[in-house]
Motif scaffolding. Structure first.
Motif: not given
Length: 78
Positions: A50-55, A58-62
């Motif tokens: 539920h938290f994003a940076v740059g589209g 954080f879950a997807a980035k991890a």
């Protein structure tokens, strides 16, 4: 009465959150002379999805970082 609100990603240990609460309370006392019993601290935990940076959340980035690490280890023969 100071009210301090903090948003942070889920996953920290209860002890870490207690240290944060104590440090924020002490900071309010030191900075503005607030009586300890008047300081309120609200911690809001946010799911990494539920938290994003740059589209990118954080879950997807991890997940992408973990996949990259697996691929790196595989190519190194680990």
């Amino acid at each position: 009465m100071p009210i301090i609100e903090v948003n942070l990603l889920e996953g920290r240990a209860p002890e870490a959150k207690e240290r944060l609460i104590q440090a924020l309370t002490d900071a309010a006392i030191d900075a503005i002379g607030a009586p300890r019993e008047s300081v309120r601290v609200i911690l809001r935990e946010i799911a990494p999805a539920h938290f994003a940076v740059g589209g990118q959340s954080f879950a997807a980035k991890a997940a992408a970082t973990a996949q990259s690490k697996i691929e790196e280890d595989w190519s190194d023969g680990r």
